[in-house]
Design a protein around this motif. Sequence first.
Motif, PDB file in Angstrom:
ATOM      1  N   ARG A 160      19.716 -31.336  12.471  1.00  0.00           N
ATOM      2  CA  ARG A 160      20.028 -30.947  11.084  1.00  0.00           C
ATOM      3  C   ARG A 160      19.763 -29.660  10.542  1.00  0.00           C
ATOM      4  O   ARG A 160      20.135 -28.998   9.787  1.00  0.00           O
ATOM      5  N   ILE A 161      18.395 -29.210  11.269  1.00  0.00           N
ATOM      6  CA  ILE A 161      17.987 -27.816  10.986  1.00  0.00           C
ATOM      7  C   ILE A 161      19.019 -26.822  11.534  1.00  0.00           C
ATOM      8  O   ILE A 161      19.330 -25.821  10.806  1.00  0.00           O
ATOM      9  N   VAL A 162      19.264 -26.938  12.713  1.00  0.00           N
ATOM     10  CA  VAL A 162      20.186 -25.890  13.164  1.00  0.00           C
ATOM     11  C   VAL A 162      21.643 -26.036  13.138  1.00  0.00           C
ATOM     12  O   VAL A 162      22.641 -25.051  13.546  1.00  0.00           O
ATOM     13  N   LEU A 176      19.859 -24.677   3.811  1.00  0.00           N
ATOM     14  CA  LEU A 176      18.779 -23.717   3.555  1.00  0.00           C
ATOM     15  C   LEU A 176      18.316 -23.070   4.622  1.00  0.00           C
ATOM     16  O   LEU A 176      17.873 -21.698   4.668  1.00  0.00           O
ATOM     17  N   CYS A 177      18.280 -23.561   5.810  1.00  0.00           N
ATOM     18  CA  CYS A 177      17.719 -22.850   7.250  1.00  0.00           C
ATOM     19  C   CYS A 177      18.716 -21.693   7.529  1.00  0.00           C
ATOM     20  O   CYS A 177      18.310 -20.666   7.813  1.00  0.00           O
ATOM     21  N   GLY A 178      20.048 -22.008   7.493  1.00  0.00           N
ATOM     22  CA  GLY A 178      21.176 -21.056   7.751  1.00  0.00           C
ATOM     23  C   GLY A 178      21.170 -19.996   6.862  1.00  0.00           C
ATOM     24  O   GLY A 178      21.212 -18.649   7.391  1.00  0.00           O
ATOM     25  N   LEU A 207      12.206 -20.814  14.299  1.00  0.00           N
ATOM     26  CA  LEU A 207      13.029 -20.267  13.551  1.00  0.00           C
ATOM     27  C   LEU A 207      12.402 -18.817  13.323  1.00  0.00           C
ATOM     28  O   LEU A 207      11.166 -18.629  12.798  1.00  0.00           O
ATOM     29  N   THR A 208      13.220 -18.062  12.760  1.00  0.00           N
ATOM     30  CA  THR A 208      12.743 -16.614  12.363  1.00  0.00           C
ATOM     31  C   THR A 208      13.453 -16.184  10.836  1.00  0.00           C
ATOM     32  O   THR A 208      14.616 -16.775  10.873  1.00  0.00           O
ATOM     33  N   PRO A 209      12.689 -15.664  10.152  1.00  0.00           N
ATOM     34  CA  PRO A 209      13.495 -15.427   8.862  1.00  0.00           C
ATOM     35  C   PRO A 209      14.369 -14.371   8.815  1.00  0.00           C
ATOM     36  O   PRO A 209      14.362 -13.388   9.545  1.00  0.00           O
ATOM     37  N   ALA A 257      39.863 -29.577  -2.060  1.00  0.00           N
ATOM     38  CA  ALA A 257      40.336 -30.953  -1.348  1.00  0.00           C
ATOM     39  C   ALA A 257      39.467 -30.864  -0.165  1.00  0.00           C
ATOM     40  O   ALA A 257      39.295 -31.968   0.721  1.00  0.00           O
ATOM     41  N   ARG A 258      38.622 -29.876   0.121  1.00  0.00           N
ATOM     42  CA  ARG A 258      37.709 -29.949   1.380  1.00  0.00           C
ATOM     43  C   ARG A 258      36.487 -30.552   1.062  1.00  0.00           C
ATOM     44  O   ARG A 258      36.195 -31.052  -0.150  1.00  0.00           O
ATOM     45  N   ARG A 259      35.915 -31.082   2.232  1.00  0.00           N
ATOM     46  CA  ARG A 259      34.544 -31.934   2.021  1.00  0.00           C
ATOM     47  C   ARG A 259      33.328 -30.941   2.315  1.00  0.00           C
ATOM     48  O   ARG A 259      33.706 -30.059   2.960  1.00  0.00           O
ATOM     49  N   ALA A 260      32.204 -31.431   1.880  1.00  0.00           N
ATOM     50  CA  ALA A 260      30.994 -30.556   1.904  1.00  0.00           C
ATOM     51  C   ALA A 260      30.685 -30.147   3.169  1.00  0.00           C
ATOM     52  O   ALA A 260      30.296 -28.912   3.463  1.00  0.00           O
ATOM     53  N   GLU A 261      30.896 -31.038   4.569  1.00  0.00           N
ATOM     54  CA  GLU A 261      30.413 -30.540   5.760  1.00  0.00           C
ATOM     55  C   GLU A 261      31.286 -29.432   6.243  1.00  0.00           C
ATOM     56  O   GLU A 261      31.105 -28.952   7.484  1.00  0.00           O
ATOM     57  N   THR A 262      32.321 -29.225   5.614  1.00  0.00           N
ATOM     58  CA  THR A 262      33.600 -28.013   6.219  1.00  0.00           C
ATOM     59  C   THR A 262      33.005 -26.835   5.883  1.00  0.00           C
ATOM     60  O   THR A 262      33.758 -25.847   6.205  1.00  0.00           O
ATOM     61  N   LEU A 263      32.051 -26.737   4.870  1.00  0.00           N
ATOM     62  CA  LEU A 263      31.921 -25.432   4.421  1.00  0.00           C
ATOM     63  C   LEU A 263      30.718 -24.680   5.045  1.00  0.00           C
ATOM     64  O   LEU A 263      30.073 -25.300   5.719  1.00  0.00           O
ATOM     65  N   SER A 264      30.990 -23.287   4.984  1.00  0.00           N
ATOM     66  CA  SER A 264      29.891 -22.584   5.858  1.00  0.00           C
ATOM     67  C   SER A 264      28.631 -22.166   4.601  1.00  0.00           C
ATOM     68  O   SER A 264      28.889 -22.575   3.455  1.00  0.00           O
ATOM     69  N   VAL A 265      27.827 -21.703   5.363  1.00  0.00           N
ATOM     70  CA  VAL A 265      26.543 -21.430   4.657  1.00  0.00           C
ATOM     71  C   VAL A 265      26.885 -20.274   3.531  1.00  0.00           C
ATOM     72  O   VAL A 265      26.560 -20.457   2.108  1.00  0.00           O
TER      73      VAL A 265
END
Length: 275
Positions: A160-162, A176-178, A207-209, A257-265
């Motif tokens: 989930r983090i990556v 958040l991480c991305g 992770l690096t900032p 009409a898109r769903r959440a998981e198809t969006l980019s950061v």
Amino acid sequence: MATLDGLPPLRDVIDRFGLDAKKALGQNFLLDLNLTQKIARTAGPLEETTVIEVGPGPGGLTRAILSLGAKKLIAIERDARCLPALAEIGDHYPGRLEVIEGDALKTDFAALVPEGPVKIIANLPYNVGTQLLINWLLPPAWPPFWQSLTLMFQKEVGQRIVAKGNDDHFGRLGVLCGWRTEARMAFDVPPQAFTPPPKVTSTVVHLTPRETPMPCDVAKLERVTQAAFGQRRKMLRQSLKPVGGEALLNRAGIDPARRAETLSVEEFVALANLI
Ligand code: SAM
């Protein structure tokens, strides 16, 4: 039996100090110093570096970090039973190990290291790991007090983090991480590497900032991701109703009409900046 660092084998330490693992404290110990060194090496060179470790326990990772040359290590442990074992390690590396007995969730980490950025390395207790990571990602001031995070999680949390868009694991944590970091999975660790073994495979993430994340108000980003992933199977026109729905999506140029998981950061940041 001789060990890499001349200190007693961890199994002996656990027996001598009666450190039988407590489930409530997420205690799954690593006893193989080759493995703990591999984790510590993932953080890059440690000489001249101050390191913070959360949950040193009997000290497997602590010993690795010190043997790899960390200038100073500040370790925060909640279980007072571990303190005598950690004191032995401190004696072996005079002046380099500071152990704080306390709850990492209540610790002001930035205040521990006024001198500058630190590396955080930890085999985190599974029950507080995600919350600690979120706390380290949320400070308004950026770049933060840490220069890298090298953390052991259950593999599913690591995924989930990556995660990036178009991935089943993509959610609030991935956004958040991305947004604020470059995150990668370093390697998996099987259950049998731990004492006692957990039920699932673990993974080390690094992770690096990002130097300059896209400007965005954290609270607004949280509102958008909470709404979008709270109903992740629904179209965004429906799930984002509480923050502006179709009108907001149109302003951002995103198909409702898109769903959440198809969006980019980047698209999540754009939406947050429009509410
Ligand atoms: N670092 C050791 C290792 O790798 O073998 C122990 C890791 S074990 C997964 C997690 C450690 O975190 C335990 O020593 C536990 O007592 C400690 N711990 C649990 N909750 C904590 C908290 N809220 N604050 C600080 N330490 C905590």
